[in-house]
Scaffold this motif. Structure first.
Motif, PDB file in Angstrom:
ATOM      1  N   MET A 260       0.832  -1.206   0.000  1.00  0.00           N
ATOM      2  CA  MET A 260       0.000   0.000   0.000  1.00  0.00           C
ATOM      3  C   MET A 260       0.867   1.256   0.000  1.00  0.00           C
ATOM      4  O   MET A 260       0.563   2.230  -0.699  1.00  0.00           O
TER       5      MET A 260
ATOM      6  N   LEU B  53       2.307   1.705  -3.464  1.00  0.00           N
ATOM      7  CA  LEU B  53       1.331   2.285  -4.396  1.00  0.00           C
ATOM      8  C   LEU B  53       1.390   3.814  -4.327  1.00  0.00           C
ATOM      9  O   LEU B  53       1.364   4.497  -5.359  1.00  0.00           O
ATOM     10  N   GLU B  54       1.474   4.333  -3.113  1.00  0.00           N
ATOM     11  CA  GLU B  54       1.548   5.782  -2.949  1.00  0.00           C
ATOM     12  C   GLU B  54       2.844   6.345  -3.517  1.00  0.00           C
ATOM     13  O   GLU B  54       2.843   7.385  -4.173  1.00  0.00           O
TER      14      GLU B  54
ATOM     15  N   HIS C  60       3.217   6.368  -7.231  1.00  0.00           N
ATOM     16  CA  HIS C  60       2.445   7.489  -7.778  1.00  0.00           C
ATOM     17  C   HIS C  60       3.201   8.805  -7.628  1.00  0.00           C
ATOM     18  O   HIS C  60       3.272   9.593  -8.566  1.00  0.00           O
TER      19      HIS C  60
ATOM     20  N   ALA D 118      -2.596   9.669   3.521  1.00  0.00           N
ATOM     21  CA  ALA D 118      -3.071   9.036   2.282  1.00  0.00           C
ATOM     22  C   ALA D 118      -3.663   7.657   2.552  1.00  0.00           C
ATOM     23  O   ALA D 118      -4.633   7.255   1.913  1.00  0.00           O
ATOM     24  N   LEU D 119      -3.102   6.928   3.481  1.00  0.00           N
ATOM     25  CA  LEU D 119      -3.569   5.559   3.733  1.00  0.00           C
ATOM     26  C   LEU D 119      -4.484   5.469   4.944  1.00  0.00           C
ATOM     27  O   LEU D 119      -4.968   4.380   5.272  1.00  0.00           O
ATOM     28  N   ASP D 120      -4.710   6.581   5.597  1.00  0.00           N
ATOM     29  CA  ASP D 120      -5.625   6.621   6.743  1.00  0.00           C
ATOM     30  C   ASP D 120      -5.277   5.582   7.811  1.00  0.00           C
ATOM     31  O   ASP D 120      -6.121   4.800   8.242  1.00  0.00           O
ATOM     32  N   VAL D 121      -4.022   5.599   8.209  1.00  0.00           N
ATOM     33  CA  VAL D 121      -3.604   4.812   9.368  1.00  0.00           C
ATOM     34  C   VAL D 121      -3.007   5.788  10.390  1.00  0.00           C
ATOM     35  O   VAL D 121      -2.829   6.975  10.097  1.00  0.00           O
TER      36      VAL D 121
ATOM     37  N   LYS E 222       1.640  -4.778  -8.960  1.00  0.00           N
ATOM     38  CA  LYS E 222       0.305  -4.304  -9.348  1.00  0.00           C
ATOM     39  C   LYS E 222      -0.485  -5.414 -10.030  1.00  0.00           C
ATOM     40  O   LYS E 222      -1.700  -5.540  -9.833  1.00  0.00           O
TER      41      LYS E 222
ATOM     42  N   ALA F   1      -1.796  -7.709  -7.301  1.00  0.00           N
ATOM     43  CA  ALA F   1      -2.945  -7.121  -6.609  1.00  0.00           C
ATOM     44  C   ALA F   1      -4.176  -7.147  -7.501  1.00  0.00           C
ATOM     45  O   ALA F   1      -5.291  -7.421  -7.043  1.00  0.00           O
TER      46      ALA F   1
END
Lengths: 143, 143
Positions: B39, B42-43, B46, B58-61, B107, B110
């Motif tokens: 995860m 992925l960020e 990008h 971005a990952l909300d953790v 990717k 996934a």
DNA sequence: ATTATTTACATAGCACGCTATTTAATTGGA
DNA sequence: TCCAATTAAATAGCGTGCTATGTAAATAAT
């Protein structure tokens, strides 16, 4: 793209499950319970005195996961383990009075969490949602 | 009842997320990756060179969760941390060549996991499914 | 300018999931 | 009967999530 992770079913499933767990944890923490303990209690409230293997199968976790959860529950005074008569390897899991007393409040807390999560969804949408989750779960179980 | 846990949205969400994570883990393990690392990648694929705080949002953790994940990624040679010029507290996270080389394969892995999970669902059902998950997530975020 | 607050990150400690391994008891087969 | 295979449970070790704390740098307030 930036949307890959936030649009993927896997990311959403993970995020949703974390929010469910956090909400449930917050609601049952005053009762001295953690989420995995609550799931075991649901099974034992339904029928007490079961084997670890039975609980493991019912909740679809690994044996080691259940063993550790039960160890914490014993530490916290929620269960006792009594030797099985038929099989000297097994120890039957029994609720304590304390655990039995928590049933109504804990179930209400879990119900409230589900209600919050599903707020604004009508009955048809709720049925669709759980049906889709079950199909996706089925897809991943066989494979 | 026995159906309480297996029918509740919370139980299904947890179960589904565990199956997603297990499937993804199995598919990216040959690449030397774990799910949370993927995860973050992925960020960074990008846009590279970001702060820990940015990835956390971005990952909300939680910040501590991201700090630990980044520590393992550094240990595994996936990222390097370079001091920020503007803010001496911050260290910018940069992909290593190794991490950059994994993009296509990871990717694809996934994507295969998502495809398996959503097999048999047509486009409308997939859209409904993700829309419902987003609504439920929204319900739990505000409250 | 000095102090107070906020921000960025690290660390400690825990819950809960996993795989892999070990021990003990039971079951099945030769 | 005796040995092999299976089964029940415990343990070790790890990843990923969380809360709570601590530390240093940056910003705001007096």
């Amino acid at each position: 793209m930036d949307q890959f992770q936030h649009n993927s079913a896997g990311y959403l499933a993970n995020h949703m499950a974390r929010l469910f767990a956090a909400g449930l944890a917050r609601r049952i923490q005053p009762l001295g319970l953690a989420p995995a303990q609550f799931m075991v209690l649901l099974e034992l409230w339904h029928s007490d005195g079961r084997t670890q293997a039975d609980l493991t199968a019912a909740l679809d976790v690994e044996q080691a996961t259940m063993a550790n959860t039960l160890k914490r529950m014993e530490r916290d005074g929620l269960i006792r383990r009594l030797p099985s008569e038929e099989d000297r390897r097994a120890r039957l899991i029994h609720l304590t009075d304390r655990a039995r007393a928590l049933e109504a409040e804990a179930k209400a807390a879990a119900g409230a969490q589900n209600a919050q999560a599903l707020a604004g969804l009508d009955e048809a949408e709720r049925a669709t949602f759980t049906a889709l989750m079950r199909r996706v779960i089925g897809n991943m179980q066989r494979g």
